[in-house]
Design a protein around this motif. Structure first.
Motif, PDB file in Angstrom:
ATOM      1  N   PRO A   1      46.630  61.854  55.419  1.00  0.00           N
ATOM      2  CA  PRO A   1      45.228  61.339  54.744  1.00  0.00           C
ATOM      3  C   PRO A   1      45.662  59.857  54.677  1.00  0.00           C
ATOM      4  O   PRO A   1      46.115  59.324  53.752  1.00  0.00           O
ATOM      5  N   TYR A   2      45.157  58.781  54.688  1.00  0.00           N
ATOM      6  CA  TYR A   2      44.173  57.639  54.624  1.00  0.00           C
ATOM      7  C   TYR A   2      44.057  57.625  52.776  1.00  0.00           C
ATOM      8  O   TYR A   2      43.587  58.027  52.215  1.00  0.00           O
ATOM      9  N   ALA A   3      44.932  56.321  52.141  1.00  0.00           N
ATOM     10  CA  ALA A   3      44.874  55.959  51.740  1.00  0.00           C
ATOM     11  C   ALA A   3      44.851  54.285  51.188  1.00  0.00           C
ATOM     12  O   ALA A   3      45.689  53.741  52.115  1.00  0.00           O
ATOM     13  N   ILE A   4      44.767  53.941  49.978  1.00  0.00           N
ATOM     14  CA  ILE A   4      44.530  52.755  49.790  1.00  0.00           C
ATOM     15  C   ILE A   4      45.314  52.863  47.917  1.00  0.00           C
ATOM     16  O   ILE A   4      44.891  52.764  47.249  1.00  0.00           O
ATOM     17  N   GLY A   5      46.372  51.922  48.081  1.00  0.00           N
ATOM     18  CA  GLY A   5      46.579  51.273  47.043  1.00  0.00           C
ATOM     19  C   GLY A   5      47.310  50.393  46.722  1.00  0.00           C
ATOM     20  O   GLY A   5      46.643  48.838  46.751  1.00  0.00           O
ATOM     21  N   GLY A   6      47.364  49.683  44.894  1.00  0.00           N
ATOM     22  CA  GLY A   6      47.593  48.342  44.442  1.00  0.00           C
ATOM     23  C   GLY A   6      47.815  48.354  42.979  1.00  0.00           C
ATOM     24  O   GLY A   6      47.427  49.873  42.207  1.00  0.00           O
ATOM     25  N   ARG A   7      47.751  47.562  42.323  1.00  0.00           N
ATOM     26  CA  ARG A   7      48.090  47.509  41.029  1.00  0.00           C
ATOM     27  C   ARG A   7      45.873  47.410  40.295  1.00  0.00           C
ATOM     28  O   ARG A   7      45.438  46.551  40.486  1.00  0.00           O
ATOM     29  N   VAL A   8      45.942  47.580  39.158  1.00  0.00           N
ATOM     30  CA  VAL A   8      44.796  48.154  38.831  1.00  0.00           C
ATOM     31  C   VAL A   8      44.390  46.647  38.409  1.00  0.00           C
ATOM     32  O   VAL A   8      44.956  46.094  37.289  1.00  0.00           O
ATOM     33  N   VAL A   9      43.068  45.874  38.243  1.00  0.00           N
ATOM     34  CA  VAL A   9      43.038  44.633  38.438  1.00  0.00           C
ATOM     35  C   VAL A   9      42.074  44.630  37.266  1.00  0.00           C
ATOM     36  O   VAL A   9      40.743  46.005  37.501  1.00  0.00           O
ATOM     37  N   HIS A  10      40.984  43.903  36.885  1.00  0.00           N
ATOM     38  CA  HIS A  10      40.687  43.993  35.362  1.00  0.00           C
ATOM     39  C   HIS A  10      39.063  43.816  37.098  1.00  0.00           C
ATOM     40  O   HIS A  10      38.850  42.352  37.172  1.00  0.00           O
ATOM     41  N   GLY A  11      37.719  44.338  35.770  1.00  0.00           N
ATOM     42  CA  GLY A  11      36.450  43.842  36.914  1.00  0.00           C
ATOM     43  C   GLY A  11      35.633  43.406  35.727  1.00  0.00           C
ATOM     44  O   GLY A  11      35.962  42.924  34.779  1.00  0.00           O
ATOM     45  N   GLN A  12      34.500  43.316  36.175  1.00  0.00           N
ATOM     46  CA  GLN A  12      33.068  42.879  35.135  1.00  0.00           C
ATOM     47  C   GLN A  12      33.455  44.115  34.005  1.00  0.00           C
ATOM     48  O   GLN A  12      32.448  43.340  33.211  1.00  0.00           O
ATOM     49  N   GLN A  13      33.579  45.116  34.082  1.00  0.00           N
ATOM     50  CA  GLN A  13      33.399  46.336  32.837  1.00  0.00           C
ATOM     51  C   GLN A  13      31.737  47.572  32.995  1.00  0.00           C
ATOM     52  O   GLN A  13      31.539  47.013  32.053  1.00  0.00           O
ATOM     53  N   LEU A  14      31.333  46.780  34.215  1.00  0.00           N
ATOM     54  CA  LEU A  14      29.801  46.413  34.077  1.00  0.00           C
ATOM     55  C   LEU A  14      30.078  48.338  34.143  1.00  0.00           C
ATOM     56  O   LEU A  14      29.171  48.638  33.682  1.00  0.00           O
TER      57      LEU A  14
ATOM     58  N   ALA B   1      38.679  52.184  38.020  1.00  0.00           N
ATOM     59  CA  ALA B   1      39.793  51.534  37.915  1.00  0.00           C
ATOM     60  C   ALA B   1      40.129  50.455  39.296  1.00  0.00           C
ATOM     61  O   ALA B   1      39.445  51.510  40.249  1.00  0.00           O
ATOM     62  N   ASN B   2      40.371  49.517  38.852  1.00  0.00           N
ATOM     63  CA  ASN B   2      39.099  48.131  39.652  1.00  0.00           C
ATOM     64  C   ASN B   2      40.784  47.813  40.899  1.00  0.00           C
ATOM     65  O   ASN B   2      41.912  47.676  40.517  1.00  0.00           O
ATOM     66  N   LEU B   3      40.466  47.868  42.705  1.00  0.00           N
ATOM     67  CA  LEU B   3      41.686  47.248  43.430  1.00  0.00           C
ATOM     68  C   LEU B   3      41.713  46.219  43.936  1.00  0.00           C
ATOM     69  O   LEU B   3      40.248  46.965  44.805  1.00  0.00           O
ATOM     70  N   ARG B   4      42.075  45.658  44.316  1.00  0.00           N
ATOM     71  CA  ARG B   4      41.459  44.314  44.990  1.00  0.00           C
ATOM     72  C   ARG B   4      42.017  44.623  46.016  1.00  0.00           C
ATOM     73  O   ARG B   4      43.530  45.355  46.758  1.00  0.00           O
ATOM     74  N   TYR B   5      41.265  43.796  47.576  1.00  0.00           N
ATOM     75  CA  TYR B   5      41.753  43.983  48.787  1.00  0.00           C
ATOM     76  C   TYR B   5      42.593  43.314  49.228  1.00  0.00           C
ATOM     77  O   TYR B   5      42.229  42.839  50.150  1.00  0.00           O
ATOM     78  N   GLY B   6      42.788  42.209  47.947  1.00  0.00           N
ATOM     79  CA  GLY B   6      43.675  40.794  49.118  1.00  0.00           C
ATOM     80  C   GLY B   6      42.409  39.797  49.928  1.00  0.00           C
ATOM     81  O   GLY B   6      43.000  38.779  51.088  1.00  0.00           O
ATOM     82  N   GLY B   7      41.242  39.905  49.888  1.00  0.00           N
ATOM     83  CA  GLY B   7      40.287  39.320  50.590  1.00  0.00           C
ATOM     84  C   GLY B   7      40.459  39.388  52.390  1.00  0.00           C
ATOM     85  O   GLY B   7      40.006  38.680  53.071  1.00  0.00           O
TER      86      GLY B   7
END
Length: 327
Positions: free
Chosen positions: A198-211, A220-226
């Motif tokens: 199955p398709y999946a995306i992994g990463g380290r959870v980062v802080h967001g706007q907390q909205l 839980a927010n993951l960035r996609y490296g631009g």
């Protein structure tokens, strides 16, 4: 042995052989590590074991297609770290990502063979995928690899070059392009057949706007490296790496138009979860697309839709077993 974002042509006096004892090298973009990539890597690892030398996977960062199409970059299936981890899990002792820049794009294919495959990797064998091209003007191909390898044999630095056959699943040729199209269409079962998982995306959870927390939907927010993601919208998902079992969730992947977001962000809301995930490495497995990303007139309308997304995702996941463990 991992060498990331390294220039193909080292500075004078600073070059060194990464594999002085020799190696078996496989070359490719490896975006997604689909069944075709796995066949290529598997063959290289098998041959390396037989010869008693390291297996080395050699890729590029950014992808050549990203470099040449800067104004309309193609979507990425996988970020660099996940690619490296995946290649090592497949048995490669060495993983190299060469920095694809103007200098590498202009490097003649013969120079690439000499500087990278011979001087840095001491290749005994080189394995490539179908119709592989490299070097300035994409002039390098399997025939050139074979000719150059044979010409170097007299000096003891020769190598053989080989191409694997295309991999097909149910009559369809496996390719990253086809997988991107399947993901964009929400065809996750089809994409999983071509990927082999199955398709999946992994990463380290980062802080967001907390909205989301203020709206009753902490994420839980993951960035996609631009990079440009291969899919956007709202999805039913499983989150791996949180507890002993995958955690049901609903996830948004996009630029959050209602709150004027810009950078693509993967936001996973874990159902009935209480805890701090900041800094934790997780993996989000995509199960089904619920809808496209949408700009709502106000936060009240957004929250009403989030309630519907929550209920729909729970219903879907109730009938779906998670398939993937975190890498």
């Amino acid at each position: 042995m991992t060498f990331l974002f390294r220039d193909a042509s080292p500075s004078p006096g600073h070059g060194r052989a990464f594999c002085p004892q020799g190696s078996v090298v496989c070359i490719g973009a490896f975006d997604g590590l689909h069944l075709g990539h796995r066949a290529l890597v598997g063959r290289a690892v098998e041959r390396a074991r037989a010869l008693g030398v390291p297996a080395v996977a050699l890729g590029f960062e950014p992808l050549p297609r990203e470099f040449f199409a800067r104004e309309a970059r193609p979507p990425r299936l996988m970020l660099a770290r996940a690619k490296v981890e995946g290649l090592r899990a497949l048995g490669c002792e060495g993983v190299g990502l060469l920095r694809f820049n103007a200098a590498l794009a202009a490097m003649p294919a013969e120079d690439f063979i000499r500087q990278v495959l011979v001087e840095q990797l001491a290749a005994h064998e080189v394995w490539v995928g179908p119709e592989f091209r490299f070097g300035k003007g994409r002039a390098g191909d399997l025939a050139l690899l074979q000719a150059q390898g044979a010409a170097l044999a007299a000096s003891g630095r020769g190598f053989t070059a080989h191409e694997i056959a295309p991999v097909h699943v149910e009559g369809e040729r496996v390719s990253s392009t086809r997988i991107r199209a399947a993901l964009a269409a929400g065809e996750f079962v089809h994409a999983a057949r071509l990927l082999g998982r199955p398709y999946a995306i992994g990463g380290r959870v980062v802080h967001g706007q907390q909205l989301g927390r203020t709206l009753g939907y902490p994420t839980a927010n993951l960035r996609y490296g631009g990079k440009i993601p291969a899919l956007r919208g709202i999805y039913a998902t499983w989150v791996h790496g949180v507890g002993d079992a995958p955690w049901p969730s609903v996830s948004s992947f996009g630029t959050r138009p209602t709150v004027d977001g810009v950078e693509p962000l993967l936001e996973a809301h874990l159902f009935d979860f209480a805890g701090d995930l900041y800094g934790r490495r997780i993996e989000v497995e995509f199960v089904a697309k619920l809808r496209d990303e949408e700009k709502f007139p106000d936060l009240h309308s957004l929250v009403a839709q989030m309630h519907q997304d929550d209920a729909q995702a729970r219903a879907i996941l109730h009938q779906h077993e998670p398939q993937r463990a975190i890498a």
